[in-house]
Design a protein around this motif. Structure first.
Motif, mmCIF file in Angstrom:
data_model
loop_
_atom_site.group_PDB
_atom_site.id
_atom_site.type_symbol
_atom_site.label_atom_id
_atom_site.label_comp_id
_atom_site.label_asym_id
_atom_site.label_seq_id
_atom_site.Cartn_x
_atom_site.Cartn_y
_atom_site.Cartn_z
ATOM 1 N N SER A 162 0.828 -1.200 0.000
ATOM 2 C CA SER A 162 0.000 0.000 0.000
ATOM 3 C C SER A 162 0.875 1.268 0.000
ATOM 4 O O SER A 162 0.547 2.261 -0.654
ATOM 5 C CB SER A 162 -1.004 -0.044 1.153
ATOM 6 O OG SER A 162 -0.760 0.966 2.087
ATOM 7 N N LEU A 163 2.019 1.214 0.692
ATOM 8 C CA LEU A 163 2.932 2.358 0.665
ATOM 9 C C LEU A 163 3.487 2.572 -0.742
ATOM 10 O O LEU A 163 3.591 3.707 -1.222
ATOM 11 C CB LEU A 163 4.094 2.145 1.648
ATOM 12 C CG LEU A 163 3.751 2.219 3.132
ATOM 13 C CD1 LEU A 163 4.967 1.870 3.979
ATOM 14 C CD2 LEU A 163 3.255 3.614 3.490
ATOM 15 N N ARG A 164 3.821 1.479 -1.401
ATOM 16 C CA ARG A 164 4.366 1.590 -2.759
ATOM 17 C C ARG A 164 3.312 2.179 -3.694
ATOM 18 O O ARG A 164 3.621 2.987 -4.567
ATOM 19 C CB ARG A 164 4.787 0.210 -3.284
ATOM 20 C CG ARG A 164 5.931 -0.390 -2.525
ATOM 21 C CD ARG A 164 6.409 -1.654 -3.222
ATOM 22 N NE ARG A 164 7.420 -1.341 -4.223
ATOM 23 C CZ ARG A 164 7.600 -2.035 -5.338
ATOM 24 N NH1 ARG A 164 6.824 -3.043 -5.630
ATOM 25 N NH2 ARG A 164 8.565 -1.711 -6.171
ATOM 26 N N GLN A 165 2.080 1.756 -3.498
ATOM 27 C CA GLN A 165 0.996 2.261 -4.330
ATOM 28 C C GLN A 165 0.874 3.778 -4.168
ATOM 29 O O GLN A 165 0.767 4.516 -5.149
ATOM 30 C CB GLN A 165 -0.312 1.553 -3.956
ATOM 31 C CG GLN A 165 -1.494 1.880 -4.833
ATOM 32 C CD GLN A 165 -1.243 1.542 -6.301
ATOM 33 O OE1 GLN A 165 -0.485 0.611 -6.604
ATOM 34 N NE2 GLN A 165 -1.830 2.329 -7.203
ATOM 35 N N GLN A 166 0.940 4.237 -2.925
ATOM 36 C CA GLN A 166 0.852 5.680 -2.677
ATOM 37 C C GLN A 166 1.979 6.428 -3.373
ATOM 38 O O GLN A 166 1.772 7.495 -3.936
ATOM 39 C CB GLN A 166 0.912 5.962 -1.171
ATOM 40 C CG GLN A 166 -0.342 5.538 -0.415
ATOM 41 C CD GLN A 166 -0.156 5.697 1.094
ATOM 42 O OE1 GLN A 166 0.283 6.732 1.559
ATOM 43 N NE2 GLN A 166 -0.465 4.668 1.842
ATOM 44 N N LEU A 167 3.191 5.838 -3.323
ATOM 45 C CA LEU A 167 4.324 6.494 -3.969
ATOM 46 C C LEU A 167 4.144 6.505 -5.484
ATOM 47 O O LEU A 167 4.449 7.490 -6.154
ATOM 48 C CB LEU A 167 5.634 5.778 -3.601
ATOM 49 C CG LEU A 167 6.122 5.973 -2.160
ATOM 50 C CD1 LEU A 167 7.371 5.157 -1.901
ATOM 51 C CD2 LEU A 167 6.387 7.454 -1.871
#
Ligand code: GDP
Ligand code: ZN
Length: 459
Positions: A162-167
């Motif tokens: 989910s963090l990667r998606q936000q980035l």
């Protein structure tokens, strides 16, 4: 070569009465069949069934071992390949004989971690799950086991994704700015919103990192030293801790018996009692080696249990010990409270400097409960547990999270200096890649090899 058939002893040596030879690969069933004598044919029985029989030397038909064979067919297995598990009862000698026979029939001895590596390469688990399996093998307490289990279930992986998606979304928006600089709309990414989004990801990484310290303790145990003057009750304390809790003794690889590490599970905190054998055998470590040298031993301790005798006045030696543990994690135990008190308690609290002081009568089994509570609250304050975070318990994960955090910091700083937006994109992309490495996306093959080679043999 991937895809050949591998085998290894998959139970830790010396643990438990049953030892398992695990075979994985295309030839697993055929190899087991050549060695197995029983009522069934292993190649035709249902998957996920277990069969009694004997393992024989196929050249002489001599019985080598009485066994139970688990038949597990692809793809519903740990490696997603056919797996045969030969359960032996006769200890290390016969299990080695069975392994030799399996190897003589064409299996190759598995490299350390190779079963888990196959599970990863065949898409059964992601990299953080693979590492969690390794932690599971080494988990010292139930609580540590739970942490490892959660990781196996992919909780950490979910958060990282989910963090990667936000980035990725942030980068995508930056992309819009670069390609359509004239696109003057609420959707365009201002430096402010970019900074805001990047900082939000950084804060989440910070949250994950705060759990890292607990994770490390759970995995490796908390180095603990019991110190105090002669006769204050150190051995009594050690005995109470060991008797009231499950003590786990592990052998440190490559050392002799006197280098045993002893773990005591205190409410889920694994205490690694430093130099247990030393303290036990020489009785009084402080007396033997003197305060000066015990100070040195204290350096490696993460927790100190300092015992003082409440029925005697405080001595210079007591004060010296307090001095030696200044600023360290410690619990002070005022022992022998069944006797008349002569110690200056106000002075003790002053020396304790905010650290917990527990009154105890180890002779009468009093105070151990309070001691255990204070140890556990020292390391698991309610907040952390209630939040039900997946603890980070792996040095590689922690390192990569720190790197990703640094990359995001670079991006935020650049944005604040109004650096061109495509420069900022480089930092964010790097953070995205670093997070990806945690879950095995973008990982270079050699890194994978290095990781899996650290696994225990047979896993
Ligand atoms: P160490 O030298 O610090 O390891 O102390 P020990 O644990 O060997 O204890 C020294 C002596 O004190 C032994 O005789 C114990 O039985 C006794 N002792 C330990 N705890 C207590 C206590 O709470 N009350 C009393 N009265 N005696 C105790
Ligand atoms: Zn003692």
């Amino acid at each position: 070569m991937e895809g050949d058939t591998i085998a290894a002893i998959s139970t830790p040596s010396g643990e438990g009465a049953i030892a398992i030879v695990r075979i994985s690969g295309m030839e697993a069933a055929a190899i087991a069949e050549k060695l197995y004598r029983g009522k069934v044919s292993l190649s035709s029985v249902d998957s996920h069934t277990i069969h009694y029989g004997n393992v024989v030397n196929p050249e002489t038909e001599e019985i080598v071992e009485e066994v139970m064979v688990s038949v597990l067919r692809a793809p519903k297995t740990f490696t997603r390949e056919d797996i045969m598990e030969i359960n032996c009862h006769g200890g290390i000698v016969s299990v080695n004989k069975v392994l030799d026979l399996v190897l003589s029939q064409g299996a190759r001895l598995a490299e350390p971690g190779e079963f888990t590596k196959r599970a990863f390469l065949n898409g059964r688990i992601d990299l953080s799950q693979a590492e969690a399996v390794m932690d599971l093998i080494r988990a010292k307490t139930d609580r540590a086991m739970n942490v490892a289990m959660k990781q196996v279930e992919g909780r950490l992986a979910g958060r990282i994704r989910s963090l990667r998606q936000q980035l990725l979304e942030t980068v995508a928006n930056v992309e819009v700015n670069i390609d359509y600089p004239e696109y003057d709309d609420a959707e365009t990414m201002t430096l402010d919103t970019l900074t805001g989004r990047a900082a939000a990801v950084r804060d989440e990484i910070d949250n994950l990192l705060t759990t890292a310290q607990q994770g490390k303790i759970l995995r490796e145990g908390l180095s603990t030293a019991i110190i105090g003057r002669p006769n204050v009750g150190k051995s009594s304390l050690m005995n109470s801790l060991v008797h009231e809790n499950k003590a786990i003794v592990t052998e440190v690889p490559g050392t002799t018996r006197d280098m045993l590490e002893e773990y005591v599970n205190v409410r889920g905190v694994p205490l690694k009692l430093i130099d247990t054998a030393g303290i036990r055998e020489t009785e009084d470590i402080v007396e033997k080696i003197g305060v000066e040298r015990s100070r040195q031993a204290l350096n490696e301790a993460e927790l100190i249990l300092l015992v003082v005798n409440s029925s005697e006045v405080l001595t210079k030696e007591d004060e010296a010990l307090f001095e030696a543990i200044r600023g360290m994690n410690a619990v002070i135990i005022l022992n022998k409270t069944d006797l008349p008190r002569n110690i200056d308690e106000a002075r003790i609290r002053e020396l304790a400097d905010g650290r917990p002081v527990i009154t105890a009568s180890l002779l009468q089994d009093e105070g151990i409960d309070e001691l255990e509570t204070s140890i556990s609250t020292l390391f698991f304050d309610e907040g952390v547990e209630a939040a039900d975070l997946s603890y980070l318990s792996n040095a590689r994960h922690i390192g990569l999270l720190n790197q990703a955090k640094q990359s995001i910091n670079d991006a935020v700083e650049a944005a604040e200096m109004e650096v061109p937006v495509d420069m900022i994109q480089i930092d964010i992309t790097r953070a995205w890649e670093q997070l990806g490495e945690i879950i095995g996306e973008n990982v270079h093959e050699s890194l994978i090899d290095q990781l899996f080679s650290q696994f225990c043999l047979g896993k």
